[in-house]
Motif scaffolding. Structure first.
Motif, short mmCIF file in Angstrom:
data_model
loop_
_atom_site.label_atom_id
_atom_site.label_comp_id
_atom_site.label_asym_id
_atom_site.label_seq_id
_atom_site.Cartn_x
_atom_site.Cartn_y
_atom_site.Cartn_z
N ASP A 246 11.62 -53.98 -15.86
CA ASP A 246 12.43 -52.90 -16.42
C ASP A 246 11.56 -51.71 -16.79
O ASP A 246 10.46 -51.88 -17.30
CB ASP A 246 13.17 -53.37 -17.66
N THR A 247 12.08 -50.53 -16.50
CA THR A 247 11.44 -49.29 -16.91
C THR A 247 12.49 -48.40 -17.53
O THR A 247 13.70 -48.55 -17.27
CB THR A 247 10.78 -48.57 -15.74
N TYR A 248 12.03 -47.47 -18.35
CA TYR A 248 12.96 -46.56 -19.03
C TYR A 248 12.26 -45.23 -19.22
O TYR A 248 11.07 -45.19 -19.51
CB TYR A 248 13.37 -47.15 -20.38
N TYR A 249 13.02 -44.14 -19.04
CA TYR A 249 12.43 -42.80 -19.09
C TYR A 249 13.23 -41.87 -19.99
O TYR A 249 14.46 -41.98 -20.09
CB TYR A 249 12.37 -42.20 -17.69
N ALA A 250 12.51 -40.95 -20.58
CA ALA A 250 13.19 -39.86 -21.26
C ALA A 250 13.92 -39.03 -20.22
O ALA A 250 13.47 -38.91 -19.07
CB ALA A 250 12.18 -39.00 -22.02
N ASP A 251 15.03 -38.44 -20.61
CA ASP A 251 15.81 -37.64 -19.66
C ASP A 251 14.99 -36.51 -19.07
O ASP A 251 15.18 -36.13 -17.90
CB ASP A 251 17.05 -37.07 -20.36
N PHE B 162 8.76 -39.73 -27.02
CA PHE B 162 8.74 -40.79 -26.03
C PHE B 162 8.84 -40.22 -24.62
O PHE B 162 9.58 -39.26 -24.38
CB PHE B 162 9.91 -41.73 -26.29
N VAL B 163 8.10 -40.81 -23.69
CA VAL B 163 8.15 -40.40 -22.29
C VAL B 163 8.68 -41.53 -21.40
O VAL B 163 9.63 -41.34 -20.64
CB VAL B 163 6.76 -39.96 -21.80
N ALA B 164 8.05 -42.70 -21.47
CA ALA B 164 8.43 -43.79 -20.57
C ALA B 164 7.96 -45.12 -21.14
O ALA B 164 7.02 -45.16 -21.93
CB ALA B 164 7.82 -43.59 -19.18
N ALA B 165 8.63 -46.19 -20.73
CA ALA B 165 8.24 -47.53 -21.15
C ALA B 165 8.44 -48.50 -20.00
O ALA B 165 9.29 -48.28 -19.13
CB ALA B 165 9.05 -47.97 -22.36
N TRP C 105 7.69 -62.06 -25.10
CA TRP C 105 8.40 -63.32 -25.31
C TRP C 105 8.80 -63.48 -26.78
O TRP C 105 9.72 -64.24 -27.09
CB TRP C 105 7.55 -64.50 -24.86
N HIS C 106 8.13 -62.76 -27.68
CA HIS C 106 8.45 -62.82 -29.10
C HIS C 106 9.46 -61.75 -29.50
O HIS C 106 10.31 -61.96 -30.37
CB HIS C 106 7.17 -62.66 -29.92
N ASP C 107 9.34 -60.59 -28.88
CA ASP C 107 10.25 -59.48 -29.17
C ASP C 107 10.70 -58.89 -27.85
O ASP C 107 10.08 -57.95 -27.33
CB ASP C 107 9.55 -58.43 -30.02
N PRO C 108 11.77 -59.42 -27.26
CA PRO C 108 12.18 -58.99 -25.92
C PRO C 108 12.98 -57.69 -25.90
O PRO C 108 13.42 -57.27 -24.82
CB PRO C 108 13.04 -60.17 -25.44
N ARG C 109 13.21 -57.07 -27.05
CA ARG C 109 14.01 -55.84 -27.06
C ARG C 109 13.41 -54.80 -26.12
O ARG C 109 12.21 -54.57 -26.11
CB ARG C 109 14.07 -55.26 -28.46
N PHE C 110 14.27 -54.20 -25.32
CA PHE C 110 13.83 -53.16 -24.40
C PHE C 110 15.00 -52.26 -24.10
O PHE C 110 16.10 -52.76 -23.93
CB PHE C 110 13.29 -53.78 -23.09
N PRO C 111 14.85 -50.94 -24.04
CA PRO C 111 13.57 -50.26 -24.07
C PRO C 111 13.04 -50.06 -25.49
O PRO C 111 13.81 -50.09 -26.44
CB PRO C 111 13.88 -48.92 -23.43
N GLU D 2 8.15 -44.84 -31.98
CA GLU D 2 6.71 -44.98 -32.21
C GLU D 2 6.41 -46.27 -32.96
O GLU D 2 5.38 -46.91 -32.69
CB GLU D 2 6.19 -43.78 -32.99
N ASN D 3 7.26 -46.66 -33.89
CA ASN D 3 6.95 -47.85 -34.67
C ASN D 3 7.25 -49.15 -33.93
O ASN D 3 7.11 -50.23 -34.50
CB ASN D 3 7.63 -47.82 -36.05
N ASP D 4 7.64 -49.06 -32.65
CA ASP D 4 7.70 -50.25 -31.80
C ASP D 4 6.32 -50.61 -31.28
O ASP D 4 6.14 -51.67 -30.68
CB ASP D 4 8.62 -50.00 -30.59
N TYR D 5 5.37 -49.70 -31.48
CA TYR D 5 4.03 -49.85 -30.91
C TYR D 5 2.97 -49.86 -32.01
O TYR D 5 3.05 -49.10 -32.97
CB TYR D 5 3.75 -48.70 -29.94
N SER D 6 2.00 -50.72 -31.84
CA SER D 6 0.93 -50.82 -32.85
C SER D 6 -0.43 -50.40 -32.33
O SER D 6 -1.35 -50.22 -33.12
CB SER D 6 0.84 -52.26 -33.38
#
Length: 130
Positions: free
Chosen positions: A57-62, A47-50, A104-110, A114-118
């Motif tokens: 909201d944004t989130y980054y790898a350290d 993971f790099v960023a989301a 709006w269906h899955d608001p979990r963040f960050p 990989e399996n968060d993405y299709s």
């Protein structure tokens, strides 16, 4: 047909900058979280960023925090990764990805797994020389 197409990769010297783009077609991802991952030779994809679907909201790898910036232009169905102060260890194939479900269906963040993405792009090579 849903497609994510990355561009902007290339060869750059250490300390330089690159801006990656990921253009989506076949589906609007304006309500989906988006992410960037990378895979270096001989290593697993990481993971790099989301960025959230609202862009609030944004989130980054350290390893990239403070050097990389993720952003999106929902009107253009495009997400960006601005990479500054590049290091040789940033050398990898960079992939963009779209979340499996709209925000709006899955608001979990960050979303860092990989399996968060299709939806995935084919990747763009970034090489940083020392």
């Amino acid at each position: 047909q849903v497609q994510l197409v990355e561009s902007g990769g290339g060869l750059v010297q250490a300390g330089g900058s690159l801006r990656l783009s990921c253009a989506a077609s076949g589906h609007s991802f304006s309500t989906y979280a988006m992410g960037w991952f990378r895979q270096a030779p001989g290593k697993e994809r990481e993971f790099v960023a989301a960025i959230s679907w609202t862009s609030s909201d944004t989130y980054y790898a350290d390893s990239v925090k403070g050097r990389f910036t993720i952003s999106r232009d929902s009107a253009k169905n495009t997400v960006y990764l601005q990479m500054n102060s590049l290091k040789p260890e940033d050398t990898a194939i960079y992939y963009c990805a779209a979340a499996s479900l709209p925000g709006w269906h899955d608001p979990r963040f960050p979303k860092k797994r990989e399996n968060d993405y299709s939806y995935w792009g084919q990747g763009t090579q970034v090489t940083v020389s020392s």
